[in-house]
Design a protein around this motif. Structure first.
Motif, mmCIF file in Angstrom:
data_model
loop_
_atom_site.group_PDB
_atom_site.id
_atom_site.type_symbol
_atom_site.label_atom_id
_atom_site.label_comp_id
_atom_site.label_asym_id
_atom_site.label_seq_id
_atom_site.Cartn_x
_atom_site.Cartn_y
_atom_site.Cartn_z
ATOM 1 N N MET A 114 16.412 -42.507 -41.623
ATOM 2 C CA MET A 114 17.161 -41.935 -40.499
ATOM 3 C C MET A 114 17.736 -40.585 -40.928
ATOM 4 O O MET A 114 18.945 -40.405 -41.056
ATOM 5 N N THR A 115 16.873 -39.638 -41.124
ATOM 6 C CA THR A 115 17.225 -38.393 -41.805
ATOM 7 C C THR A 115 18.130 -37.476 -40.994
ATOM 8 O O THR A 115 18.560 -36.441 -41.511
ATOM 9 N N SER A 116 18.413 -37.818 -39.737
ATOM 10 C CA SER A 116 19.333 -36.996 -38.937
ATOM 11 C C SER A 116 20.762 -37.523 -38.982
ATOM 12 O O SER A 116 21.662 -36.918 -38.373
ATOM 13 N N LEU A 117 20.998 -38.627 -39.677
ATOM 14 C CA LEU A 117 22.327 -39.242 -39.682
ATOM 15 C C LEU A 117 23.386 -38.294 -40.245
ATOM 16 O O LEU A 117 23.237 -37.741 -41.331
ATOM 17 N N CYS A 118 24.461 -38.147 -39.474
ATOM 18 C CA CYS A 118 25.652 -37.442 -39.950
ATOM 19 C C CYS A 118 26.766 -38.429 -40.290
ATOM 20 O O CYS A 118 27.607 -38.139 -41.132
ATOM 21 N N ARG A 119 26.751 -39.579 -39.612
ATOM 22 C CA ARG A 119 27.800 -40.583 -39.832
ATOM 23 C C ARG A 119 27.173 -41.969 -39.928
ATOM 24 O O ARG A 119 26.417 -42.369 -39.041
ATOM 25 N N LEU A 120 27.497 -42.682 -40.991
ATOM 26 C CA LEU A 120 27.070 -44.075 -41.171
ATOM 27 C C LEU A 120 28.308 -44.897 -41.470
ATOM 28 O O LEU A 120 28.949 -44.718 -42.510
ATOM 29 N N ASP A 121 28.681 -45.804 -40.557
ATOM 30 C CA ASP A 121 29.907 -46.596 -40.698
ATOM 31 C C ASP A 121 29.563 -48.081 -40.613
ATOM 32 O O ASP A 121 29.237 -48.594 -39.547
ATOM 33 N N LYS A 140 21.740 -34.761 -44.161
ATOM 34 C CA LYS A 140 22.697 -34.285 -43.168
ATOM 35 C C LYS A 140 23.947 -35.157 -43.107
ATOM 36 O O LYS A 140 24.834 -34.922 -42.278
ATOM 37 N N LEU A 141 24.028 -36.176 -43.969
ATOM 38 C CA LEU A 141 25.138 -37.135 -43.916
ATOM 39 C C LEU A 141 26.441 -36.464 -44.334
ATOM 40 O O LEU A 141 26.523 -35.827 -45.381
ATOM 41 N N GLN A 142 27.472 -36.655 -43.492
ATOM 42 C CA GLN A 142 28.805 -36.127 -43.798
ATOM 43 C C GLN A 142 29.822 -37.237 -44.002
ATOM 44 O O GLN A 142 30.737 -37.082 -44.806
ATOM 45 N N PHE A 143 29.676 -38.339 -43.282
ATOM 46 C CA PHE A 143 30.636 -39.440 -43.350
ATOM 47 C C PHE A 143 29.904 -40.723 -43.739
ATOM 48 O O PHE A 143 29.029 -41.184 -43.004
ATOM 49 N N LEU A 144 30.274 -41.296 -44.868
ATOM 50 C CA LEU A 144 29.694 -42.557 -45.345
ATOM 51 C C LEU A 144 30.822 -43.545 -45.563
ATOM 52 O O LEU A 144 31.688 -43.344 -46.430
ATOM 53 N N THR A 145 30.835 -44.633 -44.773
ATOM 54 C CA THR A 145 31.910 -45.619 -44.847
ATOM 55 C C THR A 145 31.307 -47.002 -45.033
ATOM 56 O O THR A 145 30.691 -47.551 -44.112
ATOM 57 N N LEU A 146 31.490 -47.552 -46.252
ATOM 58 C CA LEU A 146 30.997 -48.886 -46.584
ATOM 59 C C LEU A 146 32.125 -49.784 -47.070
ATOM 60 O O LEU A 146 31.889 -50.788 -47.745
ATOM 61 N N SER A 147 33.360 -49.460 -46.742
ATOM 62 C CA SER A 147 34.534 -50.194 -47.211
ATOM 63 C C SER A 147 34.543 -51.641 -46.734
ATOM 64 O O SER A 147 33.929 -51.978 -45.712
ATOM 65 N N GLN A 148 35.268 -52.497 -47.486
ATOM 66 C CA GLN A 148 35.562 -53.878 -47.098
ATOM 67 C C GLN A 148 34.295 -54.667 -46.798
ATOM 68 O O GLN A 148 34.122 -55.243 -45.734
ATOM 69 N N ILE A 164 26.177 -31.962 -47.950
ATOM 70 C CA ILE A 164 27.320 -31.673 -47.067
ATOM 71 C C ILE A 164 28.206 -32.903 -46.872
ATOM 72 O O ILE A 164 28.949 -32.988 -45.892
ATOM 73 N N LEU A 165 28.146 -33.872 -47.778
ATOM 74 C CA LEU A 165 28.985 -35.063 -47.687
ATOM 75 C C LEU A 165 30.449 -34.654 -47.839
ATOM 76 O O LEU A 165 30.823 -33.990 -48.817
ATOM 77 N N ILE A 166 31.304 -35.040 -46.887
ATOM 78 C CA ILE A 166 32.716 -34.678 -46.948
ATOM 79 C C ILE A 166 33.629 -35.901 -46.940
ATOM 80 O O ILE A 166 34.839 -35.763 -47.117
ATOM 81 N N ASN A 167 33.056 -37.082 -46.712
ATOM 82 C CA ASN A 167 33.898 -38.266 -46.632
ATOM 83 C C ASN A 167 33.089 -39.461 -47.119
ATOM 84 O O ASN A 167 32.057 -39.789 -46.527
ATOM 85 N N VAL A 168 33.535 -40.120 -48.222
ATOM 86 C CA VAL A 168 32.840 -41.291 -48.740
ATOM 87 C C VAL A 168 33.865 -42.388 -49.026
ATOM 88 O O VAL A 168 34.780 -42.195 -49.843
ATOM 89 N N MET A 169 33.753 -43.501 -48.348
ATOM 90 C CA MET A 169 34.678 -44.625 -48.455
ATOM 91 C C MET A 169 33.915 -45.858 -48.926
ATOM 92 O O MET A 169 33.140 -46.441 -48.164
ATOM 93 N N LEU A 170 34.138 -46.234 -50.183
ATOM 94 C CA LEU A 170 33.452 -47.386 -50.766
ATOM 95 C C LEU A 170 34.440 -48.429 -51.263
ATOM 96 O O LEU A 170 34.070 -49.314 -52.063
ATOM 97 N N ASP A 171 35.688 -48.370 -50.856
ATOM 98 C CA ASP A 171 36.735 -49.255 -51.364
ATOM 99 C C ASP A 171 36.524 -50.695 -50.931
ATOM 100 O O ASP A 171 35.812 -50.988 -49.969
ATOM 101 N N SER A 172 37.146 -51.610 -51.700
ATOM 102 C CA SER A 172 37.183 -53.047 -51.399
ATOM 103 C C SER A 172 35.797 -53.658 -51.363
ATOM 104 O O SER A 172 35.398 -54.294 -50.372
ATOM 105 N N ASN A 173 35.047 -53.470 -52.450
ATOM 106 C CA ASN A 173 33.756 -54.108 -52.645
ATOM 107 C C ASN A 173 33.723 -54.708 -54.052
ATOM 108 O O ASN A 173 34.783 -54.930 -54.662
ATOM 109 N N ASN A 174 32.553 -55.005 -54.557
ATOM 110 C CA ASN A 174 32.397 -55.522 -55.921
ATOM 111 C C ASN A 174 31.550 -54.574 -56.766
ATOM 112 O O ASN A 174 30.760 -54.997 -57.601
ATOM 113 N N LEU A 175 31.709 -53.278 -56.528
ATOM 114 C CA LEU A 175 30.914 -52.288 -57.235
ATOM 115 C C LEU A 175 31.390 -52.132 -58.669
ATOM 116 O O LEU A 175 32.565 -52.380 -58.982
#
Length: 608
Positions: A114-121, A140-148, A164-175
C-alpha cells in the motif's frame, strides 16, 4: 425552478453516487475480504455488497475523483477477526484506520504494497507477531501507530529508512532489541512499555503522549479536510460546467457524419464516441473484425486510439420518430446496471442512421464459442468452470430482475450471450438491447426477440415477456453447459431423436441415462451428482407455466445447494401426474403413435 444551491447539492449527490461505475473489481474484492476476515456482524457494514463492483458508495470508504479508494476508517467497531493479506491491493489508500478493535493475528506483510499510505493506525488491538519489514516500502508514511498490542520481536531497520516519517507510536507491546537510531529523530515517538534498549535516549519524546491522546481527533480532522477538498473540487468543476452550459458552450468534437450531434449523457461514466472513432477502431467495420452476429446486429472487435480493445455492437432495426432521445434514456438505464457478472457499457454513438454500443473486449469470447466453436488446440471448458459460469450467470440475471429499478428483462438468454473474462468468469451481455431496439413500441412488446429453442412458450404465443421468460432461457443455457449441444439441432433426427435439446434431455433424464447427457468433450471428468443437480435446476427453470418456474434468486440458492431437493421432489410429483393423465387420455382416444395430434399433445405437456 429550484434554487441554485439546492440544484447544486442535488447534482453533487448524483455525481457522488454515480462516480464509480468503472471502478476496478480488485479493490471491492479486497475490501469485502477485509469485512469477512474481521468477522463483521450481520448489522455491520451492511452496504458492503460483494456483487457491487464499485465500493466508493460503501460506508467508511472514501474515494478520490478517479474512484480510487483513498481512506478506510473502521475504528472502534468491535471487530475480533484478523487482517486479510488481500488488503495490500489498496495501493492508492492514504489512510487505514483500524484502532480500538479486538483484531488478532499478525500484521500482513502485504500492507507494504500500500505504497500511498500516509497514516497507518492499528492501535489498541490484539495483534501478535513481528512488525513486518515490508512497512519500509511505505515511503509516503508519516504516521505509524501500533501502540497497545501484543507485538513481539525487534523493530525492523527498514522503518528507519522512511524519509518523511514524523510520528511513530510503538508503546505497550512486547518488543525487544535495539531501537534504530533514525527513529529518535522523528518529531513524535513512544517506545515505552516494551523490552527495548533505548540506550542513552529517552524512550518517549516530550510531546508523544499528547500526540497519542489526540490521534483519533487528528485522523478525524484529516478525513474531514480530505472530504472538503474533494467536495470543493467537484463543486468547482460543476460550477464551471453549469456556467458554460448557460452560455451555450458546446465542446468541439470531430464529426464527419451529417447530423451527428454532441449531446452528452451526464449520467454514470458513459462516453459518447464520434462515428469516426469507431470507424477507425474497427477498420471501417471490416468483416474480418466481426466477433458475432445475432438478432440485434453485428459485433466488431475494435482498438481505440489509446490501444484499448473494445467490442462495438452495431444495432439494427431501430428506426423510430424521436428515437434518439428514447435511445439515450435506455442507454442510461443500461449504464447504471453494474454487477461483476454483467457486461459494463463503456459508451455509445448515434447518428441519424446508426446506433452503436461500445463494450470492453472479452478475450475468452462467449460460452457458446468455448463449447462448440473452438479452434484446434484450444481447451474446452472444464466442469468446475462450467459450474462457475452457471452460478455467475444466475447472479447477473438476479441483479437485473431484482435489484435494478426499473428491472431489466434480457429476453435472449443463451450461451452465446454469456461472455467470459480473462479469468473465465461469466459476464452476461446484451441485456436491455431488446428494449433499445423497441423504443417505438408500447410497454407490451408484440415483436418476438430472441433465439428459437431458447424462447419460452408463453412469449412465443403472446409476445409478452417477463422475468420468468429469462428463467426459461437460462434453463436452456444450463442444458447447453451440460451437454455442449445447441438448443435446436436437426442432426439429432438422424438418430430418431428429439430436435429440441430440452426434449432430448428430459427423455434421457426419465431413462436415468445421465452419462448420455453430458458433453463428451469432458472425457468423463465431472461429478455426476453435480451434473444431476444442474439438470434438475434446468428442468425446473423450463416448466411450461411461467408461475411454476423459480425466480432467479431461488435459482441462485438452489445452485448453492439450498432448497433444490424439496423443489425437485414437488416437480417430480406434478410430472408423474401429468404423464399419467396423458397416458389415460391416450388410451381413451386410442390415438396412433405417429398422429399429428399426439405429437402436439406431447409438446404441450412437455414442460417447456
Amino acid at each position: 425552478m429550484m434554487p441554485v444551491e439546492m440544484g447544486f447539492l442535488f447534482v453533487l449527490l448524483i455525481l457522488g453516487c454515480l462516480c464509480s461505475f468503472v471502478f476496478p473489481d480488485t479493490q471491492g474484492d479486497a475490501l469485502y475480504a477485509l469485512k469477512t476476515s474481521l468477522n463483521a456482524s450481520a448489522h455491520q457494514l451492511t452496504d458492503w455488497n460483494q456483487n457491487q463492483v464499485n465500493p466508493c458508495t460503501w460506508s467508511r470508504v472514501y474515494c478520490d475523483s478517479n474512484n480510487n479508494v483513498i481512506q478506510v476508517s473502521l475504528a472502534y467497531m468491535g471487530f475480533t477477526g484478523y487482517l486479510t493479506p488481500r488488503i495490500g491491493v489498496l495501493k492508492y489508500a492514504t489512510a487505514l484506520s483500524l484502532q480500538g478493535n479486538g483484531i488478532t493475528g499478525s500484521i500482513p506483510k502485504e500492507i507494504g504494497n500500500m505504497t500511498s499510505l500516509c497514516r497507518l493506525d492499528l492501535e489498541n488491538n490484539k495483534l501478535t507477531g513481528e512488525i513486518p519489514s515490508s512497512l519500509g516500502n511505505l515511503k509516503k508514511l508519516q504516521f505509524l501507530t501500533l501502540s497497545q498490542n501484543n507485538l513481539s520481536g525487534t523493530i525492523p531497520e527498514s522503518l528507519a529508512t522512511l524519509p518523511i516519517l514524523i510520528n511513530v507510536m510503538l508503546d505497550s507491546n512486547n518488543l525487544n532489541g535495539k531501537i534504530p537510531e533514525r527513529l529518535f529523530e522523528v518529531s513524535k515517538y513512544n517506545f515505552t512499555g516494551n523490552n527495548l534498549d533505548c540506550g542513552h535516549r529517552l524512550c518517549e519524546s516530550d510531546n508523544a503522549d499528547q500526540g497519542s491522546s489526540h490521534k483519533s481527533k487528528t485522523g478525524l480532522v484529516v478525513g474531514i479536510v480530505i472530504a472538503l477538498v474533494v467536495v470543493l473540487f467537484l463543486g468547482g468543476l460543476l460550477f464551471f460546467w453549469c456556467r458554460g452550459r448557460d452560455k451555450g458552450y458546446r465542446r468541439e468534437v470531430f464529426v464527419d457524419v451529417p447530423g451527428e450531434v454532441d449531446r452528452r449523457i451526464a449520467f454514470g461514466q458513459l462516453k459518447r464516441f464520434a462515428w469516426r472513432e469507431l470507424q477507425i477502431a474497427t477498420d471501417n467495420f471490416s468483416e474480418k473484425n466481426v466477433l458475432g452476429q445475432g438478432g440485434f446486429g453485428k459485433v466488431y472487435k475494435g482498438v481505440l486510439a489509446d490501444n484499448t480493445k473494445v467490442a462495438v455492437k452495431r444495432l439494427t432495426d431501430y428506426e423510430s420518430p424521436g428515437g434518439d432521445a428514447a435511445f439515450q434514456r435506455e442507454v442510461e438505464m443500461i449504464s447504471v446496471a453494474v454487477h461483476r457478472n454483467l457486461l459494463r457499457l463503456i459508451g455509445f454513438c448515434t447518428t441519424p442512421t446508426e446506433r452503436l454500443l461500445v463494450y470492453p473486449f472479452m478475450q475468452n469470447l462467449s460460452v457458446a464459442y468455448r463449447l462448440r466453436e473452438l479452434k484446434p488446440g484450444e481447451p474446452v471448458l472444464d466442469w468446475p468452470t462450467r459450474k462457475r459460469v452457471a452460478l455467475g450467470t444466475a447472479r447477473g440475471l438476479e441483479y437485473l430482475h431484482e435489484h435494478c429499478n426499473p428491472k431489466i428483462i434480457h429476453r435472449d438468454v443463451k450461451a452465446a450471450n454469456v461472455l467470459l473474462d480473462e479469468d473465465f468468469e461469466a459476464v452476461v451481455g446484451d441485456f436491455g438491447l431488446a428494449k433499445l431496439v423497441d423504443v417505438r413500441k408500447t410497454n407490451v412488446t408484440t415483436e418476438i426477440r430472441g433465439t428459437m429453442g431458447h424462447i419460452a412458450p408463453e412469449y412465443l404465443s403472446t409476445g409478452k415477456s417477463s422475468g420468468r421468460t429469462d428463467v426459461f432461457g437460462y434453463g436452456i443455457m444450463l442444458l447447453e453447459l451440460v451437454t455442449g449441444q445447441r438448443a435446436i439441432d436437426f442432426s439429432r433426427l438422424e438418430e430418431e431423436d428429439d430436435v429440441l435439446l430440452l426434449d432430448h434431455v428430459k427423455k434421457l433424464e426419465r431413462e436415468k441415462r445421465l452419462d448420455a447427457i453430458v458433453d463428451r468433450n469432458l472425457n468423463k471428468n465431472y461429478n455426476l451428482l453435480e451434473v444431476e443437480m444442474m439438470i434438475q435446476v434446468a428442468l425446473l427453470c423450463t416448466q411450461a407455466t411461467p408461475e411454476d418456474r423459480p425466480p432467479m434468486s431461488e435459482v441462485v440458492r438452489m445452485l448453492e445447494g439450498e432448497g433444490l431437493a424439496e423443489r425437485w421432489e414437488e416437480w417430480q410429483h406434478v410430472e408423474v401426474n401429468r404423464r399419467q393423465e396423458y397416458e389415460r387420455l391416450q388410451r381413451r382416444f386410442d390415438w396412433g403413435e405417429d398422429s399429428f395430434y399426439n405429437q402436439d399433445a406431447i409438446e404441450l405437456s412437455g414442460g417447456r
